[in-house]
Design a protein around this motif. Structure first.
Motif, PDB file in Angstrom:
ATOM      1  N   VAL A  64       0.853  -1.203   0.000  1.00 18.47           N
ATOM      2  CA  VAL A  64       0.000   0.000   0.000  1.00 18.47           C
ATOM      3  C   VAL A  64       0.883   1.244   0.000  1.00 18.47           C
ATOM      4  O   VAL A  64       1.881   1.321   0.720  1.00 18.47           O
ATOM      5  CB  VAL A  64      -0.941   0.026   1.232  1.00 18.47           C
ATOM      6  CG1 VAL A  64      -1.783   1.298   1.238  1.00 18.47           C
ATOM      7  CG2 VAL A  64      -1.853  -1.198   1.237  1.00 18.47           C
ATOM      8  N   ARG A  65       0.494   2.204  -0.814  1.00 18.77           N
ATOM      9  CA  ARG A  65       1.253   3.460  -0.897  1.00 18.77           C
ATOM     10  C   ARG A  65       0.531   4.557  -0.120  1.00 18.77           C
ATOM     11  O   ARG A  65      -0.702   4.640  -0.130  1.00 18.77           O
ATOM     12  CB  ARG A  65       1.411   3.862  -2.368  1.00 18.77           C
ATOM     13  CG  ARG A  65       2.242   5.121  -2.579  1.00 18.77           C
ATOM     14  CD  ARG A  65       2.842   5.145  -3.978  1.00 18.77           C
ATOM     15  NE  ARG A  65       1.897   4.825  -5.026  1.00 18.77           N
ATOM     16  CZ  ARG A  65       1.529   5.679  -5.990  1.00 18.77           C
ATOM     17  NH1 ARG A  65       2.000   6.922  -6.003  1.00 18.77           N
ATOM     18  NH2 ARG A  65       0.698   5.297  -6.943  1.00 18.77           N
ATOM     19  N   VAL A  66       1.327   5.389   0.530  1.00 22.16           N
ATOM     20  CA  VAL A  66       0.791   6.472   1.353  1.00 22.16           C
ATOM     21  C   VAL A  66       1.528   7.755   0.973  1.00 22.16           C
ATOM     22  O   VAL A  66       2.751   7.752   0.859  1.00 22.16           O
ATOM     23  CB  VAL A  66       1.024   6.145   2.863  1.00 22.16           C
ATOM     24  CG1 VAL A  66       0.657   7.315   3.742  1.00 22.16           C
ATOM     25  CG2 VAL A  66       0.259   4.887   3.277  1.00 22.16           C
ATOM     26  N   SER A  67       0.808   8.840   0.784  1.00 22.95           N
ATOM     27  CA  SER A  67       1.432  10.128   0.450  1.00 22.95           C
ATOM     28  C   SER A  67       2.147  10.719   1.651  1.00 22.95           C
ATOM     29  O   SER A  67       1.597  10.720   2.754  1.00 22.95           O
ATOM     30  CB  SER A  67       0.338  11.134   0.073  1.00 22.95           C
ATOM     31  OG  SER A  67       0.274  11.249  -1.286  1.00 22.95           O
ATOM     32  N   VAL A  68       3.323  11.272   1.400  1.00 18.26           N
ATOM     33  CA  VAL A  68       4.048  11.931   2.488  1.00 18.26           C
ATOM     34  C   VAL A  68       4.407  13.351   2.035  1.00 18.26           C
ATOM     35  O   VAL A  68       5.528  13.626   1.626  1.00 18.26           O
ATOM     36  CB  VAL A  68       5.318  11.120   2.863  1.00 18.26           C
ATOM     37  CG1 VAL A  68       5.995  11.723   4.088  1.00 18.26           C
ATOM     38  CG2 VAL A  68       4.967   9.665   3.134  1.00 18.26           C
ATOM     39  N   PRO A  69       3.443  14.263   2.130  1.00 21.70           N
ATOM     40  CA  PRO A  69       3.684  15.600   1.599  1.00 21.70           C
ATOM     41  C   PRO A  69       4.405  16.548   2.560  1.00 21.70           C
ATOM     42  O   PRO A  69       4.930  17.580   2.128  1.00 21.70           O
ATOM     43  CB  PRO A  69       2.268  16.127   1.307  1.00 21.70           C
ATOM     44  CG  PRO A  69       1.370  15.364   2.226  1.00 21.70           C
ATOM     45  CD  PRO A  69       2.045  14.056   2.533  1.00 21.70           C
ATOM     46  N   ASP A  70       4.424  16.262   3.866  1.00 20.32           N
ATOM     47  CA  ASP A  70       5.047  17.200   4.806  1.00 20.32           C
ATOM     48  C   ASP A  70       5.645  16.434   5.994  1.00 20.32           C
ATOM     49  O   ASP A  70       5.494  15.218   6.113  1.00 20.32           O
ATOM     50  CB  ASP A  70       4.019  18.234   5.292  1.00 20.32           C
ATOM     51  CG  ASP A  70       2.725  17.559   5.715  1.00 20.32           C
ATOM     52  OD1 ASP A  70       2.791  16.412   6.212  1.00 20.32           O
ATOM     53  OD2 ASP A  70       1.653  18.148   5.528  1.00 20.32           O
ATOM     54  N   GLU A  71       6.304  17.208   6.868  1.00 16.43           N
ATOM     55  CA  GLU A  71       7.012  16.572   7.979  1.00 16.43           C
ATOM     56  C   GLU A  71       6.049  15.855   8.932  1.00 16.43           C
ATOM     57  O   GLU A  71       6.351  14.769   9.446  1.00 16.43           O
ATOM     58  CB  GLU A  71       7.819  17.638   8.728  1.00 16.43           C
ATOM     59  CG  GLU A  71       8.973  17.029   9.463  1.00 16.43           C
ATOM     60  CD  GLU A  71       9.778  18.066  10.237  1.00 16.43           C
ATOM     61  OE1 GLU A  71       9.719  19.255   9.879  1.00 16.43           O
ATOM     62  OE2 GLU A  71      10.452  17.660  11.201  1.00 16.43           O
TER      63      GLU A  71
END
Ligand code: SF4
Length: 373
Positions: A64-71
Motif C-alpha cells: 500500500v502506498r501512502v502520500s508523504v507531503p510534509d514533515e
C-alpha cells in the motif's frame, strides 16, 4: 508462464526481470504479480489511514502506498508502518528530506524520482537513507510531469520521452550503485502508456510497476485499466500493478485482482461464473449473484462457482467449476460438485446451501494445500 501450458493458447510468457524486495514482498522475477493501491485519507490522520490500509489488505492488497507531503506526515508514517499488515510505500514528490524521513520511518519503498530532488549531494543522501533502511525505490515517470528538457526535445509527451526520462533516473541510481528499484511509466492515455511500457520493458531488466494514471471513475477507469494493463500483462509485461480509480481504494484492489484473475496470473477467492439471465431463468440470477458475492467475500481460497439460470448453459459451465447451481424450474435447481450433478435444492434454501458448499470446498482445498507443503 502460467500453469495453463496444457492449453498453449492460454500461455503468458512473463518478461524476465530482476527481483527486488518491497519489505517482505518480492517484486519481479518469478514472484506473483503484486497488487497495490494507495490510501486517500490524510496521512496525518493515523487512525483513518491505518483503518484504510487494513481494509485494502483484507481485500487482497500486497503493498500500500501512502502520500508523504510534509514533515507531520513523515511522523505519522512511522505509526502507520507499525500498524500495517503489509509493506508501505512512501509517495514523495521533489522534497529530498521527506524521502530521508520516510526511509527512517520504516517505509519499505520510496516512490521518488532521483532526477527531481535537487543536487547530487541530496540525491546521495536519499539513496544512503534508502540503503541504510532496506528501502527500495520506485521511479515513477508520469507523462503529465515530464522534465522540461525532454518536452523541448520531443515537443510533447511521447513514449520515447517517457522511456528516456526513466533511463535518466535509472542511471542516477546505478551510478550510486543502488539497484533495488522498480519503474513505472504512467500516462492517462492507454496508447501512450502501453507504448511507453513496451519501450521501458525492452530497455531495462528492472521490475515494472504497471498503472494507467488518473484512469477515471469506477466503471470507466476499470475498463481503461483492463484494456491497458490487461494488454501489457498478456504480453508478459508487469511485476506489480495499481489500478487508479476515483473510487474507494478497496475497489482498486478488487479490480486489480479481477484483471489478474481473468488472465490466470493470480487466483484469489471465489471466481463466480454466472449468466446474464433471460426469460428462461429458473431463479433470480442477478440478485442471487449479488448476494453470493457479498456472502463469499471472506473466502480467500482460489476456487470457482457457477450460477447459471437454466440447463442451456448450466451443466456445461458446472463441468468446469468446483461448485455449481443450475436453475431447473418448479422452484428448485441442481447442485453440482466437482463438475458432477449431485443433488436438487429448492430456490429458497439455495443461497445458504451454496455458501455452505463453497465453505466446505474451501476448507477441503486448504487442507489439501497444507498437506502438500
Ligand atoms: S443460461 Fe439460461 S437463463 Fe442464463 S442467459 Fe442462458 S438461456 Fe438465459
Amino acid at each position: 508462464m502460467s500453469l495453463n501450458h496444457v492449453r498453449p493458447w492460454r500461455d503468458i510468457y512473463r518478461r524476465k526481470s530482476r527481483q527486488i524486495m518491497v519489505g517482505n514482498v518480492p517484486v519481479g522475477g518469478d514472484a506473483p504479480i503484486a497488487v497495490q493501491t494507495m490510501t486517500n485519507t490524510l496521512t496525518t490522520d493515523v487512525a483513518a489511514t491505518v483503518a484504510q490500509v487494513q481494509a485494502v489488505a483484507e481485500a487482497g492488497a500486497d503493498i500500500v502506498r501512502v502520500s508523504v507531503p510534509d514533515e507531520a506526515s513523515s511522523k505519522a508514517l512511522k505509526e502507520i508502518v507499525r500498524e500495517s499488515p503489509v509493506p508501505i510505500v512512501a509517495d514523495i514528490h521533489f522534497h529530498y528530506r521527506r524521502g530521508i524521513e520516510a526511509a527512517e520511518a520504516g517505509a519499505a519503498c520510496l516512490r521518488i524520482n532521483p532526477g527531481n530532488i535537487g543536487d547530487e549531494k541530496r540525491v546521495k543522501e536519499v539513496i544512503k537513507a534508502a540503503r541504510d533502511h532496506n528501502c527500495s525505490i520506485r521511479i515513477g515517470v508520469n507523462a503529465g510531469s515530464l522534465e522540461k528538457h525532454l518536452l523541448e526535445k520531443y515537443g510533447e509527451p511521447c513514449p520515447e520521452a517517457m522511456v528516456e526520462s526513466g533511463l535518466e533516473h535509472i542511471r542516477i541510481l546505478q551510478d550510486n550503485d543502488f539497484h533495488e528499484f522498480k519503474i513505472s511509466v504512467k500516462a492517462s492515455d492507454v496508447f501512450l502508456s502501453a507504448a511507453a511500457y513496451q519501450g521501458i520493458a525492452e530497455a531495462t531488466d528492472a521490475p515494472i510497476h504497471l498503472g494507467i494514471t488518473e484512469a477515471g471513475g469506477l466503471v470507466s477507469g476499470t475498463i481503461k485499466s483492463a484494456i491497458g494493463l490487461g494488454n501489457l500483462l498478456w504480453m508478459g509485461i508487469g511485476d506489480t500493478i495499481r489500478v487508479s480509480l476515483s473510487a474507494d481504494p478497496v475497489e482498486e484492489v478488487k479490480v486489480g485482482f479481477e484483471i489478474l484473475k481473468s488472465l490466470g496470473l493470480r487466483h484469489r477467492g471465489v471466481n463466480i461464473i454466472s449468466c446474464p439471465s433471460c426469460a428462461r431463468q429458473g431463479f433470480d440470477v442477478i440478485k442471487t449473484v449479488e448476494t453470493l458475492e457479498k456472502r463469499l467475500e471472506h473466502i480467500k481460497t482460489p476456487m470457482s462457482l457457477s450460477i447459471i439460470g437454466c440447463v442451456v448453459n448450466g451443466p456445461g459451465e458446472a463441468l468446469m467449476t468446483d461448485v455449481g447451481f443450475t436453475g431447473g424450474g418448479a422452484g428448485s435447481g441442481m447442485v453440482y460438485l466437482a463438475g458432477k450433478a449431485s443433488h436438487k435444492m429448492s430456490n429458497e434454501q439455495m443461497i445458504d446451501h451454496i455458501v455452505e458448499q463453497v465453505e466446505n470446498k474451501a476448507a477441503e482445498l486448504d487442507a489439501a494445500a497444507e498437506a502438500a507443503e
